[in-house]
Design an enzyme around this catalytic site. Structure first.
Site, PDB file in Angstrom:
ATOM      1  N   GLN A 173       0.900  -1.164   0.145  1.00 40.21           N
ATOM      2  CA  GLN A 173      -0.047   0.166  -0.094  1.00 40.21           C
ATOM      3  C   GLN A 173       0.885   1.247  -0.005  1.00 40.21           C
ATOM      4  O   GLN A 173       1.902   1.231   0.313  1.00 40.21           O
ATOM      5  CB  GLN A 173      -0.826  -0.077   1.233  1.00 40.21           C
ATOM      6  CG  GLN A 173      -2.172  -1.003   0.968  1.00 40.21           C
ATOM      7  CD  GLN A 173      -3.056  -0.757   2.295  1.00 40.21           C
ATOM      8  OE1 GLN A 173      -3.114  -1.321   3.193  1.00 40.21           O
ATOM      9  NE2 GLN A 173      -3.804   0.327   2.063  1.00 40.21           N
ATOM     10  N   HIS A 174       0.266   2.505  -0.178  1.00 41.08           N
ATOM     11  CA  HIS A 174       0.863   3.686  -0.055  1.00 41.08           C
ATOM     12  C   HIS A 174       1.720   4.184  -1.129  1.00 41.08           C
ATOM     13  O   HIS A 174       2.024   5.465  -1.163  1.00 41.08           O
ATOM     14  CB  HIS A 174       1.116   3.882   1.287  1.00 41.08           C
ATOM     15  CG  HIS A 174       0.679   3.496   2.419  1.00 41.08           C
ATOM     16  ND1 HIS A 174      -0.821   4.097   2.439  1.00 41.08           N
ATOM     17  CD2 HIS A 174       0.709   2.448   3.473  1.00 41.08           C
ATOM     18  CE1 HIS A 174      -1.368   3.248   3.702  1.00 41.08           C
ATOM     19  NE2 HIS A 174      -0.297   2.613   4.134  1.00 41.08           N
TER      20      HIS A 174
ATOM     21  N   ASP B 189      -2.280  -5.045   0.154  1.00 39.69           N
ATOM     22  CA  ASP B 189      -1.613  -6.446   0.785  1.00 39.69           C
ATOM     23  C   ASP B 189      -2.546  -6.612   1.918  1.00 39.69           C
ATOM     24  O   ASP B 189      -2.857  -8.078   2.056  1.00 39.69           O
ATOM     25  CB  ASP B 189      -0.197  -6.313   0.845  1.00 39.69           C
ATOM     26  CG  ASP B 189       0.190  -4.968   1.959  1.00 39.69           C
ATOM     27  OD1 ASP B 189      -0.626  -4.229   2.201  1.00 39.69           O
ATOM     28  OD2 ASP B 189       1.502  -4.826   1.776  1.00 39.69           O
TER      29      ASP B 189
END
Length: 477
Positions: A72-73, A238
């Site tokens: 992520q991110h 994830d």
């Protein structure tokens, strides 16, 4: 003849591909390839690793559908032609810590706490250095020429799905609620982008309005097809992939000990924690996934093993030979800064060193206890959001340690279930791919195999000693 589906886990450290039977979830084959180390990376490395992992998994010639779960991110910036503007900044890149604080203060008209409340109310989470929105502010301030070239912003799994589709136009970018809820500018409860927050990050309202953001797909909506006809699922973050791979339902909690440590609960209602410790993310099924994440997890044990010159199994054995409390030795494992608590500039520390306590066994035990105390504190923040935590499913690389399994229930305060080790993020992506193919209202029911339950008498004195040392560590930052 069986219908096969594939799931991809494009994580910080590697790319893993599993091929499974769409109806039963039976594993047919798998492959893996490493990613380069670091906190920023050219996304082309992800694509190369994916191709290698697919090859090692026997290819996709007989696979009907595929979904990608990703870290992520990560900030993937594309120009108007679809070219990557600069290396992607990953979730564990903390250079945007100052940007995060600035954004909160600005949204709160100079009051950081007011800004945090407003951000939590807007998107369910308070941005920290990990979040995409803070990285965009860092880019605007530190690399304005690069920022001026950005025409679209994608997440790692968005970019890989886009590449698998053979797309070149930015209009073809898609994402899902679970991953997009970690950007800091998507409202998880509605699935709508908050371009006002994006404008704040970019310092430019007009650019925020014109910026191409991936279309947010429904949980089982087709993202398109590859040039070879492979059906592509929407993908997911994830952690949402892990929850889906484990088959968790509302009220169930998992603790993942990989590169990062994650405590997450599947919930029917959204959360909004103004402290920022619990992120109000979405899951991959249309529900919610309140989540607390640490920067430090399995690598705490890796570092201790290197220091002691042993492998993972011997580290576990050493730890089990020490008494609870490690003879007074307390390890606060902020080895790469920390996110929960939000201390990006912190370093790790070792407390209670004496001639008696400083043994190999106590050092190993202190590393295990330090990691699990960190995760116990993260679990407490999830409970504070009204989430009941009565049992925890433990997964991830560090869950293979017998010492971690046996010490965990004593520090977490609840029974711990450890399923058969597996690639649950990739499995969740594969399960999503099967769901997309089926057109059903719910994902298929797959048997994840047997699990073992661990219990232990609580050791509150160990957690109390850790909290005292952690307060000291925080005060020294």
């Amino acid at each position: 003849m069986s219908v096969l589906v594939a799931g991809v886990d494009s994580s910080t450290q590697s790319c893993k591909v599993v091929v499974r039977d769409a109806e039963t979830g039976r594993l047919v084959r798998h492959g893996e390839a490493p990613h380069p180390p670091g906190t920023e990376i050219d996304p082309e490395h992800w694509w190369t690793a994916l191709q290698t992992a697919i090859g090692r998994a026997g290819g996709l010639h007989d696979v009907a559908a595929l979904s990608v779960a990703g870290q992520q991110h990560g900030m993937v910036c594309l120009d108007a032609s679809g070219r990557v503007v600069r290396p992607a900044l990953l979730w564990n890149d903390t250079r945007s810590a100052r940007a995060a604080e600035d954004l909160l203060a600005e949204l709160g008209d100079g009051d950081r706490d007011a800004g945090a409340r407003r951000w939590a109310d807007a998107v369910g989470s308070v941005p920290v250095a990990s979040f995409t929105v803070t990285k965009l502010r860092w880019l605007a301030d530190h690399e304005p020429d690069a920022a001026a070239r950005v025409a679209a912003v994608a997440l790692p799994h968005d970019w890989l799905t886009w590449r698998l589709a053979g797309a070149t136009g930015l209009d073809a970018l898609v994402t899902d609620r679970s991953d997009a809820s970690g950007t800091g500018y998507l409202q998880a409860s509605t699935g709508e982008y908050r371009r006002d927050l994006l404008a704040l990050a970019l310092r430019d309202e007009a650019r925020a309005e014109s910026l191409r953001l991936p279309r947010v797909l429904a949980p089982a909506e087709r993202a398109g097809t590859s040039p070879s006809g492979l059906v592509l699922g929407p993908g997911c973050g994830d952690n949402a992939g892990a929850a889906l791979g484990l088959g968790l339902r509302t009220g169930q909690v998992f603790l993942s000990l990989g590169t990062s440590g994650v405590v997450a609960a599947v919930a029917d209602r959204p959360t909004a924690d103004p402290s920022g410790l619990v992120a109000g993310f979405a899951d991959a099924t249309g529900r919610h996934l309140p989540l607390a994440c640490t920067l430090n997890a399995a690598r705490v044990l890796d570092a201790a093993a290197r220091l002691l010159g042993v492998g993972p199994d011997e580290l576990s054995a050493l730890a089990m030979r020490a008494e609870p409390g490690a003879g007074g030795l307390v390890h606060v494992p902020y080895l790469e800064g920390e996110r929960t608590p939000n201390l990006p500039g912190a370093t790790g520390s070792l407390h209670g060193m004496t001639l008696a306590s400083l043994t190999r066994e106590n050092l190993a035990r202190a590393a295990v206890e330090g990691l699990l105390c960190l995760m116990a504190e993260a679990t407490r923040t999830v409970r504070d959001q009204g989430i009941a935590v009565e049992r925890i499913t433990l997964v991830g690389g560090a869950a293979r340690s017998e010492a971690v399994r046996r010490v965990a229930p004593a520090l977490l305060g609840v029974p711990v279930e450890v399923p058969t080790p597996g690639e649950y993020v990739a499995d969740g992506a594969a399960r999503q791919a099967a769901w997309v193919l089926s057109g059903a209202s719910e994902p298929p029911a797959w048997d994840i195999g047997e699990s073992r339950t661990y219990t232990a008498p609580p050791t509150p004195e160990v957690l109390a000693a850790y909290r005292k040392a952690a307060r000291h560590a925080a005060a020294s930052v």
